[in-house]
Design a protein around this motif. Structure first.
Motif, PDB file in Angstrom:
ATOM      1  N   ILE A  24      40.201  67.533 -33.946  1.00  0.00           N
ATOM      2  CA  ILE A  24      41.157  66.426 -34.011  1.00  0.00           C
ATOM      3  C   ILE A  24      41.097  65.750 -35.369  1.00  0.00           C
ATOM      4  O   ILE A  24      42.123  65.408 -35.965  1.00  0.00           O
ATOM      5  N   SER A  25      39.889  65.542 -35.877  1.00  0.00           N
ATOM      6  CA  SER A  25      39.724  64.886 -37.169  1.00  0.00           C
ATOM      7  C   SER A  25      40.387  65.689 -38.286  1.00  0.00           C
ATOM      8  O   SER A  25      41.050  65.132 -39.172  1.00  0.00           O
ATOM      9  N   GLN A  26      40.215  67.002 -38.264  1.00  0.00           N
ATOM     10  CA  GLN A  26      40.835  67.849 -39.280  1.00  0.00           C
ATOM     11  C   GLN A  26      42.355  67.815 -39.182  1.00  0.00           C
ATOM     12  O   GLN A  26      43.056  67.710 -40.191  1.00  0.00           O
ATOM     13  N   ALA A  27      42.867  67.867 -37.953  1.00  0.00           N
ATOM     14  CA  ALA A  27      44.317  67.888 -37.757  1.00  0.00           C
ATOM     15  C   ALA A  27      44.962  66.552 -38.092  1.00  0.00           C
ATOM     16  O   ALA A  27      46.096  66.504 -38.586  1.00  0.00           O
ATOM     17  N   ALA A  28      44.255  65.445 -37.833  1.00  0.00           N
ATOM     18  CA  ALA A  28      44.821  64.118 -38.091  1.00  0.00           C
ATOM     19  C   ALA A  28      45.124  63.910 -39.563  1.00  0.00           C
ATOM     20  O   ALA A  28      46.043  63.172 -39.921  1.00  0.00           O
ATOM     21  N   GLY A  29      44.345  64.552 -40.423  1.00  0.00           N
ATOM     22  CA  GLY A  29      44.579  64.419 -41.854  1.00  0.00           C
ATOM     23  C   GLY A  29      45.727  65.274 -42.357  1.00  0.00           C
ATOM     24  O   GLY A  29      46.205  65.078 -43.480  1.00  0.00           O
ATOM     25  N   ARG A  30      46.186  66.228 -41.526  1.00  0.00           N
ATOM     26  CA  ARG A  30      47.244  67.142 -41.954  1.00  0.00           C
ATOM     27  C   ARG A  30      48.589  66.854 -41.305  1.00  0.00           C
ATOM     28  O   ARG A  30      49.607  67.371 -41.749  1.00  0.00           O
ATOM     29  N   SER A  31      48.584  66.068 -40.219  1.00  0.00           N
ATOM     30  CA  SER A  31      49.823  65.801 -39.499  1.00  0.00           C
ATOM     31  C   SER A  31      50.037  64.300 -39.361  1.00  0.00           C
ATOM     32  O   SER A  31      49.093  63.514 -39.473  1.00  0.00           O
ATOM     33  N   VAL A  32      51.266  63.931 -39.109  1.00  0.00           N
ATOM     34  CA  VAL A  32      51.632  62.519 -39.033  1.00  0.00           C
ATOM     35  C   VAL A  32      51.984  62.153 -37.595  1.00  0.00           C
ATOM     36  O   VAL A  32      52.789  62.831 -36.953  1.00  0.00           O
ATOM     37  N   ASN A  33      51.381  61.091 -37.100  1.00  0.00           N
ATOM     38  CA  ASN A  33      51.691  60.545 -35.778  1.00  0.00           C
ATOM     39  C   ASN A  33      52.614  59.348 -36.009  1.00  0.00           C
ATOM     40  O   ASN A  33      52.159  58.239 -36.276  1.00  0.00           O
ATOM     41  N   LEU A  34      53.919  59.568 -35.927  1.00  0.00           N
ATOM     42  CA  LEU A  34      54.884  58.539 -36.309  1.00  0.00           C
ATOM     43  C   LEU A  34      54.771  57.252 -35.494  1.00  0.00           C
ATOM     44  O   LEU A  34      54.804  56.159 -36.064  1.00  0.00           O
ATOM     45  N   PRO A  35      54.642  57.318 -34.149  1.00  0.00           N
ATOM     46  CA  PRO A  35      54.502  56.063 -33.404  1.00  0.00           C
ATOM     47  C   PRO A  35      53.273  55.258 -33.826  1.00  0.00           C
ATOM     48  O   PRO A  35      53.326  54.033 -33.921  1.00  0.00           O
ATOM     49  N   ALA A  36      52.165  55.946 -34.099  1.00  0.00           N
ATOM     50  CA  ALA A  36      50.957  55.248 -34.537  1.00  0.00           C
ATOM     51  C   ALA A  36      51.139  54.667 -35.936  1.00  0.00           C
ATOM     52  O   ALA A  36      50.649  53.573 -36.240  1.00  0.00           O
ATOM     53  N   GLU A  37      51.849  55.396 -36.809  1.00  0.00           N
ATOM     54  CA  GLU A  37      52.093  54.895 -38.160  1.00  0.00           C
ATOM     55  C   GLU A  37      52.945  53.626 -38.119  1.00  0.00           C
ATOM     56  O   GLU A  37      52.767  52.721 -38.932  1.00  0.00           O
ATOM     57  N   ARG A  38      53.874  53.568 -37.168  1.00  0.00           N
ATOM     58  CA  ARG A  38      54.719  52.378 -37.040  1.00  0.00           C
ATOM     59  C   ARG A  38      53.974  51.207 -36.415  1.00  0.00           C
ATOM     60  O   ARG A  38      54.373  50.053 -36.575  1.00  0.00           O
ATOM     61  N   ASN A  39      52.907  51.511 -35.672  1.00  0.00           N
ATOM     62  CA  ASN A  39      52.117  50.463 -35.013  1.00  0.00           C
ATOM     63  C   ASN A  39      50.640  50.676 -35.348  1.00  0.00           C
ATOM     64  O   ASN A  39      49.842  51.047 -34.479  1.00  0.00           O
ATOM     65  N   PRO A  40      50.224  50.437 -36.598  1.00  0.00           N
ATOM     66  CA  PRO A  40      48.847  50.753 -37.022  1.00  0.00           C
ATOM     67  C   PRO A  40      47.775  49.967 -36.280  1.00  0.00           C
ATOM     68  O   PRO A  40      46.627  50.389 -36.251  1.00  0.00           O
ATOM     69  N   ALA A  41      48.147  48.843 -35.648  1.00  0.00           N
ATOM     70  CA  ALA A  41      47.156  48.070 -34.898  1.00  0.00           C
ATOM     71  C   ALA A  41      46.622  48.859 -33.705  1.00  0.00           C
ATOM     72  O   ALA A  41      45.546  48.548 -33.183  1.00  0.00           O
ATOM     73  N   SER A  42      47.370  49.889 -33.275  1.00  0.00           N
ATOM     74  CA  SER A  42      46.941  50.694 -32.127  1.00  0.00           C
ATOM     75  C   SER A  42      45.950  51.773 -32.514  1.00  0.00           C
ATOM     76  O   SER A  42      45.422  52.474 -31.640  1.00  0.00           O
ATOM     77  N   ALA A  43      45.666  51.936 -33.797  1.00  0.00           N
ATOM     78  CA  ALA A  43      44.819  53.042 -34.253  1.00  0.00           C
ATOM     79  C   ALA A  43      43.439  53.021 -33.613  1.00  0.00           C
ATOM     80  O   ALA A  43      42.865  54.072 -33.327  1.00  0.00           O
ATOM     81  N   ALA A  44      42.890  51.818 -33.391  1.00  0.00           N
ATOM     82  CA  ALA A  44      41.537  51.709 -32.836  1.00  0.00           C
ATOM     83  C   ALA A  44      41.437  52.284 -31.434  1.00  0.00           C
ATOM     84  O   ALA A  44      40.339  52.608 -30.970  1.00  0.00           O
ATOM     85  N   MET A  45      42.563  52.437 -30.736  1.00  0.00           N
ATOM     86  CA  MET A  45      42.537  52.910 -29.356  1.00  0.00           C
ATOM     87  C   MET A  45      42.344  54.418 -29.260  1.00  0.00           C
ATOM     88  O   MET A  45      41.857  54.922 -28.258  1.00  0.00           O
ATOM     89  N   PHE A  46      42.749  55.159 -30.287  1.00  0.00           N
ATOM     90  CA  PHE A  46      42.707  56.614 -30.226  1.00  0.00           C
ATOM     91  C   PHE A  46      41.277  57.129 -30.392  1.00  0.00           C
ATOM     92  O   PHE A  46      40.428  56.460 -30.979  1.00  0.00           O
ATOM     93  N   ILE A  47      41.033  58.348 -29.909  1.00  0.00           N
ATOM     94  CA  ILE A  47      39.696  58.926 -30.000  1.00  0.00           C
ATOM     95  C   ILE A  47      39.319  59.191 -31.452  1.00  0.00           C
ATOM     96  O   ILE A  47      38.146  59.108 -31.834  1.00  0.00           O
ATOM     97  N   VAL A  48      40.307  59.512 -32.294  1.00  0.00           N
ATOM     98  CA  VAL A  48      40.128  59.674 -33.737  1.00  0.00           C
ATOM     99  C   VAL A  48      41.265  58.931 -34.415  1.00  0.00           C
ATOM    100  O   VAL A  48      42.397  58.932 -33.922  1.00  0.00           O
ATOM    101  N   ASN A  49      40.980  58.285 -35.543  1.00  0.00           N
ATOM    102  CA  ASN A  49      41.999  57.532 -36.263  1.00  0.00           C
ATOM    103  C   ASN A  49      43.254  58.378 -36.466  1.00  0.00           C
ATOM    104  O   ASN A  49      43.201  59.419 -37.129  1.00  0.00           O
ATOM    105  N   PRO A  50      44.408  57.951 -35.909  1.00  0.00           N
ATOM    106  CA  PRO A  50      45.622  58.770 -36.008  1.00  0.00           C
ATOM    107  C   PRO A  50      46.400  58.569 -37.295  1.00  0.00           C
ATOM    108  O   PRO A  50      47.363  59.302 -37.539  1.00  0.00           O
TER     109      PRO A  50
END
Length: 301
Positions: free
Chosen positions: A223-249
């Motif tokens: 997950i950590s490797q993939a998160a750096g290569r792909s974009v999670n658009l809903p998380a990018e629009r709501n960065p305050a939610s990042a702490a909830m994910f298992i790995v920083n999205p």
């Protein structure tokens, strides 16, 4: 116990920041008002945070027939953890990730992305689900909701200080500017510290629930490797939610990565590997077959 004490101390620090900014804005009366407002925001978040987060992420609830093997896996792990079956949601993004939300085990949800189902093995997915169940069991979802709400209130009050500091005579223009910059930064640092403490605990408990610490460690690496290569658009629009994910999205190029909400993945993996029995050997990963995965609006996972 030590982890819970740390969270209590950090929560007390956030409360002190709220009261301190309230005092700077309006004296003792302002401190009381700030505390009451923060309490009201937390009460609203207590009842509605799960719905808000799931809506922000575009989550779609899965029924037992739609969830298929994933639903059965989650139910089995929840039973093993001695907790109710949470609602299960699918996030329509190709970035492998997951999060849990809800105010208590009786009113909780686990959300996984389509990318998680597409790119991780069955054992790895099981480790991820167990990690999220651990967050629910520890009531971390409620803790993180409250800290996020209080951090938002502190940021808002810090901005107000820029205009109110000089008039009230508590800090002047310079004090207002410093409060506007430093108060939100301090709140963010406290929020990060709470999130990091809870991730280590959830990793350990999740590994015990599924009985496969190596699988969870492997999932974190993927997950950590993939998160750096792909974009999670809903998380990018709501960065305050990042702490909830298992790995920083959030994408690796974002400045947010300078203030990551998660502990280093390498450290998390090392701790999980230390939990694995010495005689345990990695096995060939088994995948949830595409033909037997959960049926979603985009076809089977």
């Amino acid at each position: 116990m030590a982890g819970n004490l740390k969270v209590f101390v950090l929560m007390a620090a956030l409360t002190a920041l709220v009261v301190g900014l309230g005092w700077m804005l309006g004296g003792s009366g302002g401190a009381v008002i700030a505390l009451v407002i923060a309490g009201g925001m937390n009460l609203f978040s207590y009842w509605n945070s799960d719905k808000m987060v799931l809506r922000q992420q575009g989550a779609i609830q899965l029924s037992p027939s739609q969830g298929g093997d994933l639903f059965a896996m989650t139910a089995r792990l929840a039973q093993r953890a001695g907790m109710p079956m949470p609602k299960l949601y699918l996030l329509p993004t190709e970035q492998p990730n997951a999060f849990a939300t809800g105010r208590n085990p009786q009113n909780s949800a686990v959300a996984v992305t389509q990318g998680l189902l597409n790119h991780l093995s069955a054992d790895e997915i099981e480790g991820v689900i167990a990690h999220e169940l651990a967050h629910i069991q520890h009531r971390d979802t409620l803790t993180m909701t409250i800290t996020a709400t209080m951090a938002g209130a502190i940021a808002m009050m810090g901005n107000m200080m820029l205009f109110a500091g000089n008039r009230e005579g508590r800090g002047g223009p310079l004090g207002g500017i410093l409060a506007m910059i430093l108060a939100p930064l301090a709140a963010m640092m406290v929020q990060m510290a709470i999130s990091r403490a809870r991730e280590y605990e959830a990793d350990a408990t999740g590994a015990r629930i599924c009985g496969k610490p190596r699988a969870l460690a492997s999932a974190l690496a993927r997950i950590s490797q993939a998160a750096g290569r792909s974009v999670n658009l809903p998380a990018e629009r709501n960065p305050a939610s990042a702490a909830m994910f298992i790995v920083n999205p959030l994408h690796a190029l974002r400045a947010d990565r300078l203030f990551t909400t998660h502990p280093p993945t390498e450290e998390r993996i090392a701790r999980l590997m230390a939990m694995a029995p010495a005689a345990e050997r990695p096995t060939a990963p088994s995948r949830i077959p595409r033909s037997g995965g959960p049926r979603t609006p985009w076809g089977r996972g």
